[in-house]
Design an enzyme around this catalytic site. Structure first.
Site, PDB file in Angstrom:
ATOM      1  N   LYS A 165       0.849  -1.194   0.000  1.00 29.97           N
ATOM      2  CA  LYS A 165       0.000   0.000   0.000  1.00 29.97           C
ATOM      3  C   LYS A 165       0.885   1.244   0.000  1.00 29.97           C
ATOM      4  O   LYS A 165       1.747   1.397   0.881  1.00 29.97           O
ATOM      5  CB  LYS A 165      -0.892   0.027   1.246  1.00 29.97           C
TER       6      LYS A 165
HETATM    7  O1  G3P Z   1      -7.022   1.844   5.335  1.00 29.84           O
HETATM    8  C1  G3P Z   1      -7.953   2.860   5.339  1.00 29.84           C
HETATM    9  C2  G3P Z   1      -9.210   2.558   6.098  1.00 29.84           C
HETATM   10  O2  G3P Z   1      -8.937   1.636   7.094  1.00 29.84           O
HETATM   11  C3  G3P Z   1      -9.812   3.800   6.665  1.00 29.84           C
HETATM   12  O3  G3P Z   1     -10.895   3.502   7.475  1.00 29.84           O
HETATM   13  O4  G3P Z   1     -12.518   3.884   9.274  1.00 29.84           O
HETATM   14  O5  G3P Z   1     -10.224   4.865   9.451  1.00 29.84           O
HETATM   15  O6  G3P Z   1     -11.877   5.776   7.827  1.00 29.84           O
HETATM   16  P1  G3P Z   1     -11.409   4.561   8.559  1.00 29.84           P
END
Ligand code: G3P
Length: 224
Positions: free
Chosen positions: A86
């Site tokens: 990533k």
């Molecule tokens: O890897 C990105 C993803 O996990 C973001 O999720 O819930 O932190 O917006 P969030």
């Protein structure tokens, strides 16, 4: 078939959902790993024990300069697992993606907040794009529309790249992006729980059981 990932390194949760869902693998990011206090090696080893050796893992670079990102990507790629590197789709990240792809390393462009940013990442050679749906929604843009635009641009340009939407807070967001035909998706634990439960299901199953037992007692179907 869509690739289904869990966006967590919670071994108990992965074990639970791997038992009942066709999980392709796990996506991680530095925040998820730091919050769990689990490093990449420990996470991938434990998750492989749970999902199996065919599991695919997405692991993010920590480095921020082009040269350092490329070197870190090579090291991540050399880990003894099916790993996708990533790389945040910053200016340095896009430059790194171009270089990393020359080594035939699988790349996911992450931290995508707009269709143009994702599309440029795909043109640089990214294999996956991770638009942050809920984060875009909370910032006033429409996460699902961005995913739709990305999916359209990939198709129009015949790019061999999968949209892997991330960042969800509810099942509506998930269903809306899945209906767009995305090639992959990663789900947080609380949203998977919402997806496989419905308040009407348990009462319905209990009614079946009660009706059956009232007539056939403990007999199973094939014994009646
Ligand atoms: O890897 C990105 C993803 O996990 C973001 O999720 O819930 O932190 O917006 P969030």
């Amino acid at each position: 078939m869509i690739e289904l990932y869990l966006d967590t390194v919670d071994f108990e949760a992965v074990s639970r959902f791997n038992a009942c869902l066709p999980i392709k693998g796990v996506t991680t990011n530095p925040s998820i790993l730091a919050k769990a206090g689990v490093g990449v090696n420990q996470a991938l080893s434990g998750l492989t024990d749970i999902i199996g050796k065919d599991a695919r893992f997405h692991v993010q670079v920590i480095s921020q300069t082009v040269t350092d990102i490329v070197e870190e990507a090579k090291k991540i790629d050399a880990l003894p697992y099916d790993v996708v590197v990533k790389i945040p789709a910053t200016e340095a990240g896009l430059a790194a993606i171009k270089k990393v792809k020359k080594f035939d390393i699988k790349v996911l462009a992450t931290a995508i907040y707009s269709a143009q940013q994702g599309f440029l990442s795909a043109l640089c050679g990214a294999d996956y794009l991770a638009p942050y749906v809920n984060r875009m929604d909370t910032m006033g843009s429409n996460g699902v529309e961005v995913v739709a635009d990305l999916q359209l641009l990939l198709t129009q340009n015949n790019l061999d790249c999968k949209v892997l939407p991330a960042s969800f807070k509810n099942t509506l967001q998930v269903m809306d992006v899945m209906k767009l035909g995305v090639g992959a998706i990663t789900l947080p634990v609380d949203v998977v729980e919402q997806m496989i439960s419905h308040p009407a299901v348990e009462p319905a199953v209990k009614q079946f059981s009660d009706d059956w037992q009232g007539v056939f007692n403990t007999k199973l179907s094939y014994e009646s």
